[in-house]
Design a protein around this motif. Structure first.
Motif, mmCIF file in Angstrom:
data_model
loop_
_atom_site.group_PDB
_atom_site.id
_atom_site.type_symbol
_atom_site.label_atom_id
_atom_site.label_comp_id
_atom_site.label_asym_id
_atom_site.label_seq_id
_atom_site.Cartn_x
_atom_site.Cartn_y
_atom_site.Cartn_z
ATOM 1 N N ALA A 101 1.027 4.223 -2.813
ATOM 2 C CA ALA A 101 0.834 5.260 -2.898
ATOM 3 C C ALA A 101 1.993 6.158 -3.162
ATOM 4 C CB ALA A 101 0.324 5.633 -1.418
ATOM 5 N N SER A 121 1.066 -1.294 -0.252
ATOM 6 C CA SER A 121 0.119 -0.154 -0.481
ATOM 7 C C SER A 121 0.482 1.385 0.127
ATOM 8 C CB SER A 121 -1.420 -0.208 1.330
ATOM 9 O OG SER A 121 -1.700 -1.453 1.340
ATOM 10 N N VAL A 122 2.053 1.352 0.892
ATOM 11 C CA VAL A 122 2.649 2.656 1.019
ATOM 12 C C VAL A 122 3.836 2.744 -0.515
ATOM 13 C CG1 VAL A 122 5.106 3.575 2.471
ATOM 14 C CG2 VAL A 122 3.135 2.137 3.535
ATOM 15 N N LEU A 163 2.453 9.785 7.283
ATOM 16 C CA LEU A 163 3.019 10.612 6.608
ATOM 17 C C LEU A 163 2.562 11.801 6.563
ATOM 18 C CD1 LEU A 163 4.003 10.065 3.036
ATOM 19 C CD2 LEU A 163 1.056 9.516 2.365
ATOM 20 N N LEU A 167 -2.111 8.331 -0.338
ATOM 21 C CA LEU A 167 -2.841 6.714 0.480
ATOM 22 C C LEU A 167 -4.054 6.739 1.125
ATOM 23 C CD1 LEU A 167 -1.076 5.268 2.682
ATOM 24 C CD2 LEU A 167 -1.531 6.678 4.114
ATOM 25 N N GLY A 212 -1.299 7.007 7.707
ATOM 26 C CA GLY A 212 -1.728 8.299 7.221
ATOM 27 C C GLY A 212 -1.072 9.883 8.492
#
Length: 265
Positions: free
Chosen positions: A72, A68-69, A241, A196, A238
């Motif tokens: 993103a 996922s990261v 980030l 994200l 989140g």
């Protein structure tokens, strides 16, 4: 008493307030889980913590986070590069700003999720789907902030740049960049959050690997503890980030008043 003592005290108070808010939220969570949520097997903080302790020791957990990261960050990088270039091209020309205003207003109001069926047909349940969704949603804050910042550069600065016969590169480096960066960073922080969000949403709705997909699986089998762990993980990512961009903003804009007065926190 050192001059930094008052600011240190303010930081200490902010930390105490934030910890108190977290404790209150956990308390409300526990009360709801033990009360109205008990009939629907709403997980308690303790049950979620036990599930998290089991998951963090597995490779699957970290693999999903990494997927996922990565999605993103790839989408965010594309959105930043594209947004900066388009924003600069629009911002340097008053005619371009006027002619594109309607298009920008329309584009930023269209939810990227509404285009998911089309993109799913084009790209399937792949990482490309997430990258495209991120680009469509995260590019607008960068474009708008960049074009606005470039358009607001002082005319006197432009006159000075021409008087000193600065090259285009030196104008960009010494005139345009310092003037636009405070505005651009606001757009970057919004774009980072959107990247994200859209990465996880594309996995949840499109069925590709990542936090969103395992969250969907947990909901389908009614594994609420596992679902809560991945939901909290997404929220913490989140926050992390955003903190990274706050730190980067402080390092890059150390000279700006918004940073020196703590406005970037």
């Amino acid at each position: 008493m050192t001059p930094s003592t008052p600011s240190a005290r303010r930081r200490g108070r902010r930390l105490v307030y934030r910890l108190a808010a977290i404790l209150v939220a956990v308390g409300v969570w526990q009360l709801f889980a033990a009360g109205p949520g008990a009939s629907s097997d709403f997980p308690s903080p303790a049950a979620t913590a036990r599930s998290a302790a089991d998951l963090v020791t597995t490779g699957e957990y970290w693999s999903n986070i990494g997927h996922s990261v990565t999605t993103a960050l790839i989408g965010l990088a594309v959105a930043i590069v594209g947004g900066l270039v388009i924003g600069l091209l629009i911002g340097v020309s008053p005619a371009a700003r006027r002619s594109t205003q309607l298009l920008l207003d329309f584009g930023r109001t269209v939810p990227a999720i509404a285009l998911l069926p089309l993109f799913l047909l084009l790209f399937g349940a792949t990482r490309q789907l997430g990258v495209v969704l991120i680009l469509v949603s995260a590019v607008w804050p960068v474009v708008i902030q960049t074009s606005y910042a470039v358009g607001q550069i002082s005319p006197q600065l432009k006159v000075v740049a021409r008087a000193y016969h600065l090259t285009r590169w030196h104008r960009l480096r010494y005139v345009v960049a310092p003037s636009m960066l405070p505005f651009v960073f606001a757009g970057l922080r919004i774009a980072a959050t959107l990247s994200l969000l859209m990465a996880i949403s594309s996995e949840f709705l499109g069925g590709s690997d990542g936090i969103g997909y395992v969250l969907l699986q947990a909901m389908q089998i009614n594994d609420s503890d596992r679902a809560f762990v991945y939901s909290i993980t997404a929220a913490l990512l989140g926050v992390l980030l955003n903190l990274v961009f706050v730190h980067l903003q402080r390092r890059v804009l150390w000279w700006h008043s918004s940073v020196r007065t703590g406005g970037a926190a």
